[in-house]
Design a protein around this motif. Sequence first.
Motif, PDB file in Angstrom:
ATOM      1  N   GLU A  22       0.828  -1.203   0.000  1.00  0.00           N
ATOM      2  CA  GLU A  22       0.000   0.000   0.000  1.00  0.00           C
ATOM      3  C   GLU A  22       0.868   1.261   0.000  1.00  0.00           C
ATOM      4  OE1 GLU A  22      -4.133  -1.457   2.201  1.00  0.00           O
ATOM      5  OE2 GLU A  22      -2.445  -0.770   3.429  1.00  0.00           O
ATOM      6  N   GLN A  23       1.902   1.271   0.800  1.00  0.00           N
ATOM      7  CA  GLN A  23       2.798   2.429   0.840  1.00  0.00           C
ATOM      8  C   GLN A  23       3.511   2.615  -0.499  1.00  0.00           C
ATOM      9  OE1 GLN A  23       5.321   1.494   4.194  1.00  0.00           O
ATOM     10  NE2 GLN A  23       3.889   2.326   5.693  1.00  0.00           N
TER      11      GLN A  23
ATOM     12  N   ALA B  74       0.986   3.710  -3.276  1.00  0.00           N
ATOM     13  CA  ALA B  74       0.628   5.116  -3.087  1.00  0.00           C
ATOM     14  C   ALA B  74       1.757   6.025  -3.563  1.00  0.00           C
ATOM     15  CB  ALA B  74       0.306   5.390  -1.616  1.00  0.00           C
TER      16      ALA B  74
ATOM     17  N   CYS C 290       1.795   6.071  -7.356  1.00  0.00           N
ATOM     18  CA  CYS C 290       0.701   6.862  -7.932  1.00  0.00           C
ATOM     19  C   CYS C 290       0.772   8.334  -7.547  1.00  0.00           C
ATOM     20  CB  CYS C 290      -0.653   6.290  -7.493  1.00  0.00           C
ATOM     21  SG  CYS C 290      -1.013   4.648  -8.139  1.00  0.00           S
TER      22      CYS C 290
ATOM     23  N   THR D 203      -0.051   9.531  -4.420  1.00  0.00           N
ATOM     24  CA  THR D 203      -1.166   9.843  -3.514  1.00  0.00           C
ATOM     25  C   THR D 203      -0.750   9.569  -2.073  1.00  0.00           C
ATOM     26  OG1 THR D 203      -2.083   7.598  -3.739  1.00  0.00           O
ATOM     27  CG2 THR D 203      -2.901   9.285  -5.259  1.00  0.00           C
ATOM     28  N   LYS D 204      -1.533  10.094  -1.148  1.00  0.00           N
ATOM     29  CA  LYS D 204      -1.233   9.883   0.273  1.00  0.00           C
ATOM     30  C   LYS D 204      -1.593   8.477   0.726  1.00  0.00           C
ATOM     31  CE  LYS D 204      -1.868  14.721   1.684  1.00  0.00           C
ATOM     32  NZ  LYS D 204      -2.671  15.646   2.545  1.00  0.00           N
ATOM     33  N   TYR D 205      -2.642   7.916   0.125  1.00  0.00           N
ATOM     34  CA  TYR D 205      -3.152   6.634   0.609  1.00  0.00           C
ATOM     35  C   TYR D 205      -3.412   5.668  -0.542  1.00  0.00           C
ATOM     36  CZ  TYR D 205      -4.238   9.844   4.420  1.00  0.00           C
ATOM     37  OH  TYR D 205      -4.157  10.823   5.393  1.00  0.00           O
ATOM     38  N   ALA D 206      -3.156   4.397  -0.288  1.00  0.00           N
ATOM     39  CA  ALA D 206      -3.600   3.299  -1.143  1.00  0.00           C
ATOM     40  C   ALA D 206      -4.183   2.243  -0.225  1.00  0.00           C
ATOM     41  CB  ALA D 206      -2.449   2.721  -1.960  1.00  0.00           C
TER      42      ALA D 206
ATOM     43  N   THR E 241      -6.918   4.478  -4.433  1.00  0.00           N
ATOM     44  CA  THR E 241      -5.996   5.553  -4.082  1.00  0.00           C
ATOM     45  C   THR E 241      -6.782   6.837  -3.823  1.00  0.00           C
ATOM     46  OG1 THR E 241      -5.634   6.092  -6.429  1.00  0.00           O
ATOM     47  CG2 THR E 241      -4.043   4.619  -5.368  1.00  0.00           C
ATOM     48  N   THR E 242      -6.279   7.650  -2.911  1.00  0.00           N
ATOM     49  CA  THR E 242      -6.922   8.917  -2.584  1.00  0.00           C
ATOM     50  C   THR E 242      -5.973   9.771  -1.752  1.00  0.00           C
ATOM     51  OG1 THR E 242      -8.901   9.950  -1.605  1.00  0.00           O
ATOM     52  CG2 THR E 242      -7.987   8.042  -0.456  1.00  0.00           C
ATOM     53  N   ASN E 243      -6.251  11.055  -1.706  1.00  0.00           N
ATOM     54  CA  ASN E 243      -5.534  11.974  -0.818  1.00  0.00           C
ATOM     55  C   ASN E 243      -6.408  12.406   0.356  1.00  0.00           C
ATOM     56  OD1 ASN E 243      -2.985  12.235  -2.212  1.00  0.00           O
ATOM     57  ND2 ASN E 243      -4.078  13.378  -3.795  1.00  0.00           N
TER      58      ASN E 243
ATOM     59  N   ALA F 272     -10.178   7.604   3.199  1.00  0.00           N
ATOM     60  CA  ALA F 272      -9.300   6.459   3.446  1.00  0.00           C
ATOM     61  C   ALA F 272      -9.643   5.782   4.770  1.00  0.00           C
ATOM     62  CB  ALA F 272      -7.840   6.908   3.441  1.00  0.00           C
TER      63      ALA F 272
END
Length: 373
Positions: A41-42, A45, A48, A50-53, A201-203, A208
């Motif tokens: 996930e890290q 992210a 991509c 982004t802050k989160y996956a 994925t998202t910020n 999240a």
Amino acid sequence: MINFLDLKKINKQYRSELIDACTRVIDSGWYICGNELKNFEQNFALFCGTKYAIGVANGLDALILVLRAWKELGKLKDGDEVIVPANTYIASILAITANNLKPVLVEPNLNTYNIDPNLIESQITNKTKVILAVHLYGQLADMSAIKAIAEKYDLLILEDAAQAHGAELNNLKAGAFGDAAGFSFYPGKNLGALGDAGAITTNDFDLAHTLYALRNYGSHEKYKNIYAGVNSRLDEIQAAMLDVKLNYLNTEIQQRREIAKMYLEEINNSKFVLPQLENHESHVWHLFVIRCNDRTKLQNYLKDHNIDVILDDRDERAGFKFKDADLIGFPLKIITGKSIAEGKVEVKDRKTGKTEIVEIGTLLDYVKNHLGK
């Protein structure tokens, strides 16, 4: 019979690393929501931007859970409308209807096959809340135009990036343009697991945080279920194997782009309409899709020579058919058009993206030699 798909051959190049990854998971004794998932996930992210996956069970769940989370956060309610491309795989639609939302279909730009931003505004009503932008065949949708519309009407953007891992424009990658994105890691994807897998994925921290719970029975902490969630977790072995293959993704994308560039420059046949793109980096060439006609004569020829062929004669848009062919994972796609009368067909290698024009008289030897490599 020469089969369409050889996953053993595809993953052979990573075999030792994949075995090491699986062995590490087996020996750890921890198989769900452990360090392998956290590491992937890290890393995804970071890839991509982004802050989160958030790892989930598959690409469909990724889309479903984003819309579900927005409902839990009060941003959507039953009956709200979602703008979605008419030319897409059924998963994009199922994610909407699974949340008691209404899909509003918008036709594609014929040059890119992606949603046509010029047709979106006429479909917006007071119930419209989301634009679901699909990056079809590996090419980014026109996100500048879509984001401008979303900002004008205060709409959420959900990217369906199932085929577009690594597609990039203006230093932003697929998965970082909208409010959230859903990815599939189906084995046939550019970044494919050895089973079903997906990610979001998202910020947005709140989104999240909600998704981490929804994928795990609605719980952040065991036996404390704050939502009526689902079981949609990306398991440790798939996460570990995806982390191995992620290291090679940029190199493989570059190879796809080089091959596609060669096709675009060297395929000169008036019977075919080749892909069109404005920016080289915005396409990762999950598929090199052309338009043409006819195929029955070729299908019969191949069957007569013991080559497995599937003829998709459904009365569906080309996008549905190409998506299904990709999900099945055919190693070769043979496309016929009016040029079959000239004794020629186009053969596309799914793994490399390479396309060649082949004489029908030499097609059997071509296929046998190709799949026998």
